[in-house]
Design a protein around this motif. Structure first.
Motif, PDB file in Angstrom:
ATOM      1  N   GLN A  84       0.838  -1.208   0.000  1.00  0.00           N
ATOM      2  CA  GLN A  84       0.000   0.000   0.000  1.00  0.00           C
ATOM      3  C   GLN A  84       0.870   1.255   0.000  1.00  0.00           C
ATOM      4  O   GLN A  84       1.639   1.471   0.942  1.00  0.00           O
ATOM      5  CB  GLN A  84      -0.919  -0.014   1.225  1.00  0.00           C
ATOM      6  CG  GLN A  84      -1.710   1.291   1.442  1.00  0.00           C
ATOM      7  CD  GLN A  84      -2.649   1.624   0.285  1.00  0.00           C
ATOM      8  OE1 GLN A  84      -3.241   0.716  -0.314  1.00  0.00           O
ATOM      9  NE2 GLN A  84      -2.768   2.909  -0.044  1.00  0.00           N
ATOM     10  N   PRO A  85       0.757   2.104  -1.030  1.00  0.00           N
ATOM     11  CA  PRO A  85       1.505   3.364  -1.016  1.00  0.00           C
ATOM     12  C   PRO A  85       1.055   4.257   0.144  1.00  0.00           C
ATOM     13  O   PRO A  85      -0.127   4.285   0.482  1.00  0.00           O
ATOM     14  CB  PRO A  85       1.131   4.008  -2.356  1.00  0.00           C
ATOM     15  CG  PRO A  85       0.614   2.900  -3.214  1.00  0.00           C
ATOM     16  CD  PRO A  85       0.004   1.896  -2.270  1.00  0.00           C
ATOM     17  N   VAL A  86       2.020   4.930   0.754  1.00  0.00           N
ATOM     18  CA  VAL A  86       1.729   5.906   1.809  1.00  0.00           C
ATOM     19  C   VAL A  86       2.583   7.133   1.473  1.00  0.00           C
ATOM     20  O   VAL A  86       3.798   7.010   1.331  1.00  0.00           O
ATOM     21  CB  VAL A  86       2.122   5.370   3.208  1.00  0.00           C
ATOM     22  CG1 VAL A  86       1.854   6.421   4.279  1.00  0.00           C
ATOM     23  CG2 VAL A  86       1.380   4.068   3.515  1.00  0.00           C
ATOM     24  N   PRO A  87       1.950   8.309   1.331  1.00  0.00           N
ATOM     25  CA  PRO A  87       2.715   9.495   0.888  1.00  0.00           C
ATOM     26  C   PRO A  87       3.979   9.736   1.722  1.00  0.00           C
ATOM     27  O   PRO A  87       3.928   9.703   2.958  1.00  0.00           O
ATOM     28  CB  PRO A  87       1.720  10.642   1.072  1.00  0.00           C
ATOM     29  CG  PRO A  87       0.373  10.005   1.011  1.00  0.00           C
ATOM     30  CD  PRO A  87       0.546   8.634   1.597  1.00  0.00           C
ATOM     31  N   GLU A  88       5.094   9.945   1.059  1.00  0.00           N
ATOM     32  CA  GLU A  88       6.347  10.218   1.786  1.00  0.00           C
ATOM     33  C   GLU A  88       6.178  11.460   2.653  1.00  0.00           C
ATOM     34  O   GLU A  88       5.437  12.372   2.284  1.00  0.00           O
ATOM     35  CB  GLU A  88       7.481  10.457   0.772  1.00  0.00           C
ATOM     36  CG  GLU A  88       8.149   9.158   0.376  1.00  0.00           C
ATOM     37  CD  GLU A  88       9.585   9.366  -0.086  1.00  0.00           C
ATOM     38  OE1 GLU A  88       9.766   9.346  -1.319  1.00  0.00           O
ATOM     39  OE2 GLU A  88      10.466   9.560   0.772  1.00  0.00           O
ATOM     40  N   GLY A  89       6.829  11.469   3.797  1.00  0.00           N
ATOM     41  CA  GLY A  89       6.770  12.649   4.672  1.00  0.00           C
ATOM     42  C   GLY A  89       5.588  12.606   5.620  1.00  0.00           C
ATOM     43  O   GLY A  89       5.531  13.373   6.582  1.00  0.00           O
ATOM     44  N   TRP A  90       4.623  11.696   5.377  1.00  0.00           N
ATOM     45  CA  TRP A  90       3.495  11.571   6.311  1.00  0.00           C
ATOM     46  C   TRP A  90       3.898  10.651   7.445  1.00  0.00           C
ATOM     47  O   TRP A  90       4.611   9.679   7.244  1.00  0.00           O
ATOM     48  CB  TRP A  90       2.273  10.973   5.596  1.00  0.00           C
ATOM     49  CG  TRP A  90       1.588  11.914   4.650  1.00  0.00           C
ATOM     50  CD1 TRP A  90       2.143  12.992   4.010  1.00  0.00           C
ATOM     51  CD2 TRP A  90       0.219  11.862   4.240  1.00  0.00           C
ATOM     52  NE1 TRP A  90       1.204  13.603   3.219  1.00  0.00           N
ATOM     53  CE2 TRP A  90       0.015  12.938   3.334  1.00  0.00           C
ATOM     54  CE3 TRP A  90      -0.854  11.018   4.525  1.00  0.00           C
ATOM     55  CZ2 TRP A  90      -1.219  13.185   2.729  1.00  0.00           C
ATOM     56  CZ3 TRP A  90      -2.092  11.259   3.920  1.00  0.00           C
ATOM     57  CH2 TRP A  90      -2.260  12.337   3.039  1.00  0.00           C
ATOM     58  N   ASN A  91       3.421  10.953   8.650  1.00  0.00           N
ATOM     59  CA  ASN A  91       3.615  10.027   9.772  1.00  0.00           C
ATOM     60  C   ASN A  91       2.572   8.926   9.643  1.00  0.00           C
ATOM     61  O   ASN A  91       1.405   9.204   9.309  1.00  0.00           O
ATOM     62  CB  ASN A  91       3.469  10.766  11.101  1.00  0.00           C
ATOM     63  CG  ASN A  91       4.725  11.577  11.429  1.00  0.00           C
ATOM     64  OD1 ASN A  91       5.818  11.186  11.041  1.00  0.00           O
ATOM     65  ND2 ASN A  91       4.551  12.680  12.119  1.00  0.00           N
ATOM     66  N   ALA A  92       2.990   7.682   9.864  1.00  0.00           N
ATOM     67  CA  ALA A  92       2.090   6.543   9.618  1.00  0.00           C
ATOM     68  C   ALA A  92       2.214   5.507  10.715  1.00  0.00           C
ATOM     69  O   ALA A  92       3.304   5.302  11.273  1.00  0.00           O
ATOM     70  CB  ALA A  92       2.437   5.902   8.274  1.00  0.00           C
TER      71      ALA A  92
END
Ligand SMILES: Nc1ccc(F)c(C(=O)c2c[nH]c3ncc(Cl)cc23)c1F
Ligand SMILES: [Fe+3]
Length: 289
Positions: free
Chosen positions: A186-194
């Motif tokens: 699953q892609p998760v936008p770079e720079g976002w905390n996850a």
């Protein structure tokens, strides 16, 4: 092979243990504990478990959003502006408290009612906006299925499907159920905390060789452009994947008030006490039994 330039690794794992909250309720708190304070823009994640007569009676909120996702049973919420509703298993209530909400959140069914409540911070420019609700019934929640992986999209996009929820603070919030033997990239936008919160079963996150992580654990993901998950167990794996764009602003929290300075917290407490600047209706209102 993992199809990401920078696969996100697991950088922290925490078992959310039960603790008392509200009036006679029990929550497993992960985000928001002292070990997991600053996961900007997220303030708290509670897995709540409540039976009548316990619950979360009349209380205020200012400066952030609460996202309540029912897993089992039903909850009735009512606020000081006369807004009232019941959310059932699979339903979502996305409440933007903004400048001020006073509400109660109480079990509506018999037996144990379970769900997740996520607190998402608002940017300074949004903290004093008019309160607003986005309510999604289970049947209206975007969903998709691919290769043994089912996703219910509360916010953001997965498998080419996007949720209609407007996220002031850019957020993705997905509920995945993975069949035994399935895998997910699953892609998760770079720079976002996850982070991931495991609801049921056990899964392998980040690298295929990692040790499996079981239910009621919260795992914080390192930076990168996506997360890979394998279900190597014999049972379904269910987890929430949550990610958000950091606000990068000072956080000053006093219970259900989250502002950017102590002065603004002082103001919130005064507004609530004297019923002004958004808390006008607070003094006359109390939830009906
Ligand atoms: N003490 C205190 C102070 C302020 C609050 F907002 C609350 C509160 O309402 C909740 C905290 N966890 C929750 N999980 C689920 C639900 Cl439906 C509500 C809550 C609370 F309990
Ligand atoms: Fe609340």
């Amino acid at each position: 092979a993992v199809p990401f330039e920078k696969p996100r690794a697991v950088v922290k794992k925490l078992l959310a243990e039960s603790q008392p909250e509200g009036q006679g309720a029990t929550v497993r708190r992960s985000i928001g504990r002292h070990e997991l304070r600053n996961l900007d823009p997220f303030l708290m994640l509670d897995e709540f478990s409540v039976s009548k007569p316990a619950g979360f009676p009349d209380h205020p909120h200012r400066g952030f959003e609460t996202v309540t996702y029912m897993l089992e049973g039903a909850f009735t919420h009512q606020d000081f502006a006369g807004h009232k509703g019941t959310i059932r298993a699979g339903d979502v209530q996305w409440m933007t408290a903004g400048r001020g909400i006073v509400h109660s959140e109480m079990p509506a069914g018999d037996g144990v009612q379970k769900g997740l409540q996520l607190w998402i911070n608002l940017s300074s420019k949004d903290k004093m906006i008019e309160p607003r609700y986005q309510e999604l019934q289970s049947k209206d929640i975007s969903r998709a299925e691919k290769d043994g992986v089912e996703v219910r999209i509360i916010a953001g996009e997965a498998f080419g499907v996007r949720s209609p929820v407007y996220t002031r603070t850019p957020t993705m919030y997905m509920d995945f159920t993975m069949r035994p033997g399935s895998q997910l990239h699953q892609p998760v936008p770079e720079g976002w905390n996850a982070f991931v919160y495991i609801i049921d079963g056990e899964g392998v996150f980040g690298r295929e060789k990692s040790a499996p992580v079981s239910a009621h654990h919260c795992i914080v993901l390192g930076d990168g452009d996506g997360i890979s998950v394998w279900n190597k167990s014999g049972a379904p794996l269910r987890f929430a994947l949550v990610a958000g764009q950091p606000l990068g602003e000072p956080v000053v929290q006093h219970g259900p008030f989250v502002m950017n300075s102590r002065a603004e917290i002082q103001q919130a407490m005064e507004d609530y006490y004297y019923g002004k600047n958004g808390f006008e209706r607070a003094s006359q209102w109390s939830s009906s039994a």
